[in-house]
Structures are given as structure tokens and as C-alpha cells.
Design a protein around this motif. Structure first.
Motif, PDB file in Angstrom:
ATOM      1  N   GLY A   1       0.858   0.288  14.628  1.00 51.05           N
ATOM      2  CA  GLY A   1       0.907   0.414  13.492  1.00 51.05           C
ATOM      3  C   GLY A   1       1.157   1.469  12.595  1.00 51.05           C
ATOM      4  N   GLU A   2       1.158   1.584  11.363  1.00 54.35           N
ATOM      5  CA  GLU A   2       1.680   2.768  10.472  1.00 54.35           C
ATOM      6  C   GLU A   2       0.382   3.750  10.277  1.00 54.35           C
ATOM      7  N   ARG A   3       0.830   5.162  10.256  1.00 50.67           N
ATOM      8  CA  ARG A   3      -0.335   5.996  10.073  1.00 50.67           C
ATOM      9  C   ARG A   3       0.203   6.988   8.920  1.00 50.67           C
ATOM     10  N   PRO A   4      -0.132   6.291   7.798  1.00 49.40           N
ATOM     11  CA  PRO A   4       0.275   7.426   6.760  1.00 49.40           C
ATOM     12  C   PRO A   4      -0.546   8.476   6.349  1.00 49.40           C
ATOM     13  N   PHE A   5      -1.766   8.303   6.706  1.00 44.73           N
ATOM     14  CA  PHE A   5      -2.987   9.375   6.588  1.00 44.73           C
ATOM     15  C   PHE A   5      -3.376  10.193   7.675  1.00 44.73           C
ATOM     16  N   LEU A   6      -3.764  11.258   7.523  1.00 52.75           N
ATOM     17  CA  LEU A   6      -4.227  12.349   8.748  1.00 52.75           C
ATOM     18  C   LEU A   6      -5.507  11.799   9.035  1.00 52.75           C
ATOM     19  N   SER A   7      -5.623  11.655  10.292  1.00 52.29           N
ATOM     20  CA  SER A   7      -7.010  11.400  11.068  1.00 52.29           C
ATOM     21  C   SER A   7      -7.016  12.068  12.134  1.00 52.29           C
ATOM     22  N   ARG A   8      -8.448  12.053  12.916  1.00 49.54           N
ATOM     23  CA  ARG A   8      -8.544  12.824  14.121  1.00 49.54           C
ATOM     24  C   ARG A   8      -8.163  11.952  15.246  1.00 49.54           C
ATOM     25  N   ASP A   9      -7.921  10.521  14.984  1.00 47.95           N
ATOM     26  CA  ASP A   9      -7.406   9.654  15.937  1.00 47.95           C
ATOM     27  C   ASP A   9      -6.430   8.663  16.002  1.00 47.95           C
ATOM     28  N   LYS A  10      -6.229   7.774  16.605  1.00 48.31           N
ATOM     29  CA  LYS A  10      -5.008   6.897  16.434  1.00 48.31           C
ATOM     30  C   LYS A  10      -5.283   5.705  15.698  1.00 48.31           C
ATOM     31  N   SER A  11      -6.020   5.706  14.604  1.00 48.83           N
ATOM     32  CA  SER A  11      -6.278   4.612  13.793  1.00 48.83           C
ATOM     33  C   SER A  11      -5.011   4.371  13.071  1.00 48.83           C
ATOM     34  N   ALA A  12      -4.688   3.028  12.846  1.00 52.41           N
ATOM     35  CA  ALA A  12      -3.474   2.652  12.246  1.00 52.41           C
ATOM     36  C   ALA A  12      -3.531   1.589  11.215  1.00 52.41           C
TER      37      ALA A  12
ATOM     38  N   ALA B   1     -14.805   3.054  -0.574  1.00 55.04           N
ATOM     39  CA  ALA B   1     -15.111   1.349  -0.691  1.00 55.04           C
ATOM     40  C   ALA B   1     -13.769   0.385  -0.485  1.00 55.04           C
ATOM     41  N   ARG B   2     -12.857   1.173  -0.618  1.00 58.38           N
ATOM     42  CA  ARG B   2     -11.557   0.522  -0.534  1.00 58.38           C
ATOM     43  C   ARG B   2     -10.875   1.111   0.568  1.00 58.38           C
ATOM     44  N   HIS B   3     -10.191   0.449   1.424  1.00 57.56           N
ATOM     45  CA  HIS B   3      -9.241   0.646   2.764  1.00 57.56           C
ATOM     46  C   HIS B   3      -7.789   0.659   2.205  1.00 57.56           C
ATOM     47  N   GLY B   4      -7.426  -0.381   1.587  1.00 55.12           N
ATOM     48  CA  GLY B   4      -5.953  -0.605   1.101  1.00 55.12           C
ATOM     49  C   GLY B   4      -5.716   0.083  -0.162  1.00 55.12           C
ATOM     50  N   VAL B   5      -5.449   1.454   0.051  1.00 55.06           N
ATOM     51  CA  VAL B   5      -5.176   2.090  -1.293  1.00 55.06           C
ATOM     52  C   VAL B   5      -3.840   2.394  -1.765  1.00 55.06           C
TER      53      VAL B   5
ATOM     54  N   ASP C   1     -22.915   3.016  -7.937  1.00 51.38           N
ATOM     55  CA  ASP C   1     -22.680   4.435  -7.049  1.00 51.38           C
ATOM     56  C   ASP C   1     -21.562   4.026  -5.985  1.00 51.38           C
ATOM     57  N   VAL C   2     -20.649   3.195  -6.604  1.00 54.96           N
ATOM     58  CA  VAL C   2     -19.447   2.732  -5.548  1.00 54.96           C
ATOM     59  C   VAL C   2     -18.539   4.163  -5.403  1.00 54.96           C
ATOM     60  N   ARG C   3     -18.238   4.167  -4.113  1.00 53.30           N
ATOM     61  CA  ARG C   3     -17.332   5.342  -3.859  1.00 53.30           C
ATOM     62  C   ARG C   3     -15.768   4.750  -3.864  1.00 53.30           C
ATOM     63  N   TRP C   4     -15.252   4.636  -4.985  1.00 52.95           N
ATOM     64  CA  TRP C   4     -13.831   4.261  -5.205  1.00 52.95           C
ATOM     65  C   TRP C   4     -12.943   5.341  -4.681  1.00 52.95           C
ATOM     66  N   PRO C   5     -11.740   4.980  -4.315  1.00 52.81           N
ATOM     67  CA  PRO C   5     -10.873   6.225  -4.058  1.00 52.81           C
ATOM     68  C   PRO C   5     -10.551   7.189  -5.101  1.00 52.81           C
TER      69      PRO C   5
ATOM     70  N   ARG D   1      -8.359  13.148  -3.638  1.00 48.14           N
ATOM     71  CA  ARG D   1      -8.699  13.235  -2.136  1.00 48.14           C
ATOM     72  C   ARG D   1      -7.959  12.113  -1.138  1.00 48.14           C
ATOM     73  N   ILE D   2      -7.232  11.279  -1.916  1.00 44.29           N
ATOM     74  CA  ILE D   2      -6.340  10.502  -1.042  1.00 44.29           C
ATOM     75  C   ILE D   2      -4.938  11.283  -0.623  1.00 44.29           C
ATOM     76  N   GLU D   3      -4.469  11.987  -1.634  1.00 45.91           N
ATOM     77  CA  GLU D   3      -3.278  12.657  -1.505  1.00 45.91           C
ATOM     78  C   GLU D   3      -3.428  13.717  -0.508  1.00 45.91           C
ATOM     79  N   ALA D   4      -4.781  14.061  -0.506  1.00 45.91           N
ATOM     80  CA  ALA D   4      -4.869  15.429   0.507  1.00 45.91           C
ATOM     81  C   ALA D   4      -4.991  14.972   1.699  1.00 45.91           C
ATOM     82  N   ARG D   5      -5.040  13.659   1.928  1.00 49.42           N
ATOM     83  CA  ARG D   5      -5.080  13.136   3.282  1.00 49.42           C
ATOM     84  C   ARG D   5      -3.918  12.494   3.544  1.00 49.42           C
ATOM     85  N   LEU D   6      -2.824  12.488   2.799  1.00 45.16           N
ATOM     86  CA  LEU D   6      -1.502  11.770   3.295  1.00 45.16           C
ATOM     87  C   LEU D   6      -0.732  12.621   4.260  1.00 45.16           C
ATOM     88  N   ALA D   7      -0.193  12.145   5.214  1.00 47.91           N
ATOM     89  CA  ALA D   7       0.375  12.937   6.166  1.00 47.91           C
ATOM     90  C   ALA D   7       1.718  13.513   5.718  1.00 47.91           C
ATOM     91  N   ALA D   8       2.292  14.426   6.173  1.00 41.95           N
ATOM     92  CA  ALA D   8       3.477  15.150   5.631  1.00 41.95           C
ATOM     93  C   ALA D   8       4.621  14.346   5.860  1.00 41.95           C
TER      94      ALA D   8
END
Length: 316
Positions: free
Chosen positions: A238-249, A274-278, A301-305, A309-316
Motif C-alpha cells: 500500500g501507499e505510505r504518504p505519512f511518516l510513521s515508525r512502522d510499515k503501516s500503509a 477520529a478520522r483515518h481517511g484525511v 471532545d472528538v479529536r478531528w484532524p 498536525r496532518i501536514e507535519a506528518r506528511l512524508a517529504a
């Protein structure tokens, strides 16, 4: 003066055990687990010839689809986004309803499920992860073996995740302990409800039988493997547009059947969101349900995107 604490007093200070089993899985539990995996899977394999033989009607389709997305939402919105990651705060009736409906997905008692998933996030794709497909290495043979382990094999590990360590908050909640301890009641309800509805709608034993086949067995089998595919497929390809410490896709073709869970890369980059598809075009039915509950005033108290925060996690 030294105070002595008796064994009885010590037990009283500990939270009550919150599932049917302990931190070690018994042989009886493994046999029951195998049956609840194999029987629905056999129904999935038999689905095409059964449908070809005329044992599938629109009532069966409606019941199966309704039960699938009801119980899938119980896992995605309830078990996962609320109980595991606290992405929002529900009122007490919604909390209990989510726990019960999640239990009806037949994927294990609530507290055990949450403990497993929190441990997965702590050690994601590293030693200690209960279900990483990279457990045996990165070669093709090792990865195939690892995917089997991540999909099903890990469920039969004798050593279970310590619930007191990974889900202490749930074990202090009497409502959730009660739902977890009565897991088999919700399993029976989940399996019986389609047959009852089918029988009443068609007013026939045949209608009850076909509704049970499609709305109970096939539905549970499909939901099992869609959920487990998040562990195996979404940590492999799968695709990995965001930075994470694992191989989640992200795996787009699982988005609808998983109700948005397959946008897995963002979830591991920002687990409490609360939303995964951002990103544009990423359907996330579970997030829409949370949005509706918020609009109704039943969750808060929903933790919406958050854009920054989202932009900071985008892979270069």
C-alpha cells in the motif's frame, strides 16, 4: 507498626478479571476459537454454490448487509477508535451500546481486544508486536509466513496480552467489565438475530435458515477476514504518504468493507485521530458515524484532524 496485607485483602484491591480467560489461553479457548473461525469461513466458501442453488433472496441480502455494517461499526467506532484510542467521549448509553455491538462482531471480549491492539501500537512491526507480518524477516518466504501469522496465527498464541497492564482504564469500568464477561451472550445474540428477523419477515423456517447462513455465518466470516486484513495486508503493501515508525500503509480497496480502517498509515502516524481517511477522496464511514453522534449530542471532545498536525506528518 508494620501492616500485613492478607491475600484476600490483596485480591479485593485488584480489579476484577474482565474477560472469560486469563493471560494464558487454554486449550478449550483455542478449540472454541478455531470453531468460530472455521465455521464462518466454510460458509464463505460455500456462499457461491448456495447462492447459485437459489438459497439467496433480497431479505437475506438486506439482513446480511445491515448486520455486517452494524457490527463492523461496533469494532471500528467502538472497539478501535473509542475504547482503544479515546478519539471521542460518548455518553454512558452510547458507551455501553458500542461495547455490545462491537462484541457482536465475534472478535473477542472487549478488554482483551483493546489490550492486544494497544500492545500492537506500542511495538508496531517490532519485537513485541502481537501480529506483525514482518515477524520472521523480509524475504518472500518469511513474509508469507509472517502474513499468515498476522492474519490468523497470532490468535492462537498461548501467551495473551496482560489486560491489567494494557487496559487498566477499561478494567476499572463496571459497565465494560460486565459486557466483556458476558461476551458469549452477545455472540449468541449476534448469531440468532438474523434468523429471527428472517423468520419473522418471511414467516417461514426456510427464511430463518437462509438468513442465519448469510446474515450470521457468512457475515461473521467476511468481517473476520476484513478486520484481520488490516493486520496483515495493511502492514505489508500500500501507499505510505505519512511518516510513521512502522510499515503501516493505505489500501484503498479495503476502505469500504473496513469502514475506513484501511487508511492505516495516517492512523499509525496519528493514532488518536477520529478520522483515518484525511486526504481527498478517502471514504471513512466510521468517521461519518462519529460525526453524526456528535451532531446528535451523544459524543463530545472528538479529536478531528488538525491541518497543521496532518501536514507535519506528511512524508517529504
Amino acid at each position: 507498626m508494620e501492616t500485613r496485607v492478607t491475600a484476600t485483602q490483596h485480591r479485593q484491591t485488584e480489579p476484577a478479571r474482565a474477560t472469560l480467560g486469563g493471560d494464558t489461553q487454554s486449550r478449550k479457548e483455542q478449540v472454541a476459537l478455531a470453531l468460530f473461525i472455521l465455521v464462518p469461513f466454510a460458509a464463505v466458501l460455500a456462499a457461491v454454490p448456495v447462492a447459485w442453488g437459489g438459497w439467496l433472496g433480497w431479505t437475506d441480502v438486506a439482513i446480511a448487509v445491515f448486520m455486517y455494517f452494524l457490527t463492523c461499526g461496533g469494532v471500528t467506532v467502538g472497539y478501535h477508535r473509542y475504547f482503544t484510542h479515546k478519539s471521542f467521549k460518548p455518553n454512558r448509553p452510547v458507551k455501553i451500546a458500542l461495547a455490545i455491538i462491537g462484541s457482536m462482531a465475534v472478535q473477542g471480549p472487549l478488554v482483551r481486544w483493546v489490550a492486544d491492539h494497544r500492545k500492537h501500537h506500542k511495538f508496531s512491526d517490532r519485537d513485541g508486536d502481537p501480529h506483525s507480518p514482518w515477524k520472521y524477516g523480509e524475504s518472500i518466504p518469511a513474509l508469507w509466513k509472517g502474513m499468515w501469522h498476522a492474519h490468523i496465527g497470532w490468535l492462537f498464541d498461548e501467551e495473551q496480552t496482560p489486560q491489567h497492564k494494557y487496559a487498566p482504564d477499561l478494567m476499572k469500568d463496571r459497565d465494560l467489565i460486565w459486557v466483556s464477561k458476558t461476551f458469549w451472550l452477545w455472540v449468541l445474540l449476534s448469531l440468532a438475530l438474523p434468523a429471527v428477523i428472517g423468520g419473522l419477515v418471511t414467516w417461514s423456517w426456510q427464511g430463518a435458515a437462509t438468513a442465519f447462513f448469510w446474515g450470521s455465518l457468512v457475515r461473521v466470516g467476511l468481517l473476520h477476514h476484513v478486520t484481520w486484513s488490516i493486520n496483515s495486508i495493511c502492514h505489508t503493501i500500500g501507499e505510505r504518504p505519512f511518516l510513521s515508525r512502522d510499515k503501516s500503509a493505505n489500501v484503498w480497496w479495503l476502505a469500504i468493507p473496513s469502514m475506513g480502517e484501511s487508511w492505516h498509515n495516517l492512523h499509525h502516524a496519528d493514532p488518536t485521530c477520529a478520522r483515518h481517511g484525511v486526504l481527498p477522496g478517502q471514504l471513512d464511514a466510521s468517521a461519518r458515524i462519529i460525526w453524526l453522534l456528535e451532531k446528535a449530542g451523544w459524543v463530545s471532545d472528538v479529536r478531528w484532524p488538525v491541518k497543521e498536525r496532518i501536514e507535519a506528518r506528511l512524508a517529504a
